[in-house]
Design a protein around this motif. Structure first.
Motif, PDB file in Angstrom:
ATOM      1  N   TRP A   1       0.651   3.783  -3.132  1.00  0.00           N
ATOM      2  CA  TRP A   1       0.282   5.201  -3.016  1.00  0.00           C
ATOM      3  C   TRP A   1       1.448   6.107  -3.398  1.00  0.00           C
ATOM      4  O   TRP A   1       1.248   7.194  -3.956  1.00  0.00           O
ATOM      5  CB  TRP A   1      -0.249   5.523  -1.624  1.00  0.00           C
ATOM      6  CG  TRP A   1      -1.650   5.016  -1.431  1.00  0.00           C
ATOM      7  CD1 TRP A   1      -2.058   4.013  -0.596  1.00  0.00           C
ATOM      8  CD2 TRP A   1      -2.817   5.458  -2.128  1.00  0.00           C
ATOM      9  NE1 TRP A   1      -3.407   3.812  -0.734  1.00  0.00           N
ATOM     10  CE2 TRP A   1      -3.914   4.692  -1.666  1.00  0.00           C
ATOM     11  CE3 TRP A   1      -3.054   6.424  -3.113  1.00  0.00           C
ATOM     12  CZ2 TRP A   1      -5.205   4.861  -2.136  1.00  0.00           C
ATOM     13  CZ3 TRP A   1      -4.351   6.601  -3.588  1.00  0.00           C
ATOM     14  CH2 TRP A   1      -5.401   5.820  -3.101  1.00  0.00           C
TER      15      TRP A   1
ATOM     16  N   GLN B   1       0.824  -1.211   0.000  1.00  0.00           N
ATOM     17  CA  GLN B   1       0.000   0.000   0.000  1.00  0.00           C
ATOM     18  C   GLN B   1       0.859   1.263   0.000  1.00  0.00           C
ATOM     19  O   GLN B   1       0.563   2.222  -0.727  1.00  0.00           O
ATOM     20  CB  GLN B   1      -0.942  -0.007   1.197  1.00  0.00           C
ATOM     21  CG  GLN B   1      -2.059  -1.018   1.062  1.00  0.00           C
ATOM     22  CD  GLN B   1      -2.961  -1.065   2.294  1.00  0.00           C
ATOM     23  OE1 GLN B   1      -2.606  -0.601   3.366  1.00  0.00           O
ATOM     24  NE2 GLN B   1      -4.140  -1.650   2.105  1.00  0.00           N
TER      25      GLN B   1
ATOM     26  N   GLY C   1       0.967   2.063  -9.577  1.00  0.00           N
ATOM     27  CA  GLY C   1       0.241   2.309  -8.332  1.00  0.00           C
ATOM     28  C   GLY C   1      -1.107   1.616  -8.304  1.00  0.00           C
ATOM     29  O   GLY C   1      -1.477   0.984  -7.305  1.00  0.00           O
TER      30      GLY C   1
ATOM     31  N   LEU D   1      -2.257  -1.391  -5.724  1.00  0.00           N
ATOM     32  CA  LEU D   1      -3.395  -1.177  -4.826  1.00  0.00           C
ATOM     33  C   LEU D   1      -4.573  -2.086  -5.146  1.00  0.00           C
ATOM     34  O   LEU D   1      -5.591  -2.047  -4.467  1.00  0.00           O
ATOM     35  CB  LEU D   1      -3.821   0.295  -4.876  1.00  0.00           C
ATOM     36  CG  LEU D   1      -2.763   1.265  -4.333  1.00  0.00           C
ATOM     37  CD1 LEU D   1      -3.139   2.707  -4.646  1.00  0.00           C
ATOM     38  CD2 LEU D   1      -2.525   1.065  -2.850  1.00  0.00           C
TER      39      LEU D   1
END
Length: 196
Positions: free
Chosen positions: A12, A8, A182, A186
């Motif tokens: 991010w 994560q 990203g 995620l």
């Protein structure tokens, strides 16, 4: 730190890297077309942009260590050092400790080294099949764009066509691969195979 937290954070960081890359491009264009005020804004954004590469360097080291351990380690160390030096140089510029002219050479050189880091990781990803093919090519093109920009600037300054070409290519390829990475990190379905 467990795998989910690591993924994560890196996910991010990749998204933020892409977003700050877009913001940096916009403020740079505004600096040249609207007002010089956008120059310091661009410099401040570039500090955050460069720092968001550091978690990505750790991810790429983990991904590519099984592909080629020594090259992956060298790329990670050189990349992280360049990212940190770039960020510090830009921070000193934002704080007006150094002038644009004093920081320019260092920032261009570190940008070229970050480009080399991206290029090496693109080659490692292609060799090891660690990232999707389209992302690999975006990463390679992004790396080359930074190196081309620096070469052009050192040859004859900002009017060199290589500077404009490198800037435009990097402004597209950079956010594209970062945001794509990203989103993949995620997405729960992709996390396990990426970090196996």
């Amino acid at each position: 730190m467990n795998e989910t937290t690591f993924t994560q954070i890196v996910g991010w960081s990749a998204v933020l890297n892409g977003v700050t890359s877009i913001a940096s491009t916009i403020t740079l264009i505004l600096m040249f077309t609207v007002a010089a005020f956008f120059g310091p804004v661009n410099d401040a954004i570039s500090v955050l942009w460069c720092l968001t590469f550091i978690p990505l360097a750790f991810l790429f080291y983990r991904l590519h260590q099984p592909v080629n351990g020594p090259l992956s380690l060298i790329a990670a160390i050189v990349g992280i050092v360049a990212m940190a030096v770039f960020a510090v140089a830009q921070m000193l510029l934002v704080l007006r400790v150094v002038s644009f002219e004093q920081s320019l050479g260092l920032v261009l050189s570190m940008g070229a080294v970050i480009g080399l880091w991206a290029l090496l990781n693109g080659i490692l990803a292609r060799s090891g099949g660690t990232l999707p093919g389209g992302m690999v090519w975006l990463l390679i093109v992004f790396g080359l764009s930074f190196m081309i920009t620096a070469v052009g600037w050192y040859q004859s300054g900002p009017q060199n066509p290589l500077v404009a070409a490198g800037f435009l290519i990097g402004a597209i390829a950079g956010p594209a691969w970062a945001i794509w990475l990203g989103r993949m990190l995620l997405t729960a379905d992709f996390t396990a195979p990426l970090l196996r």
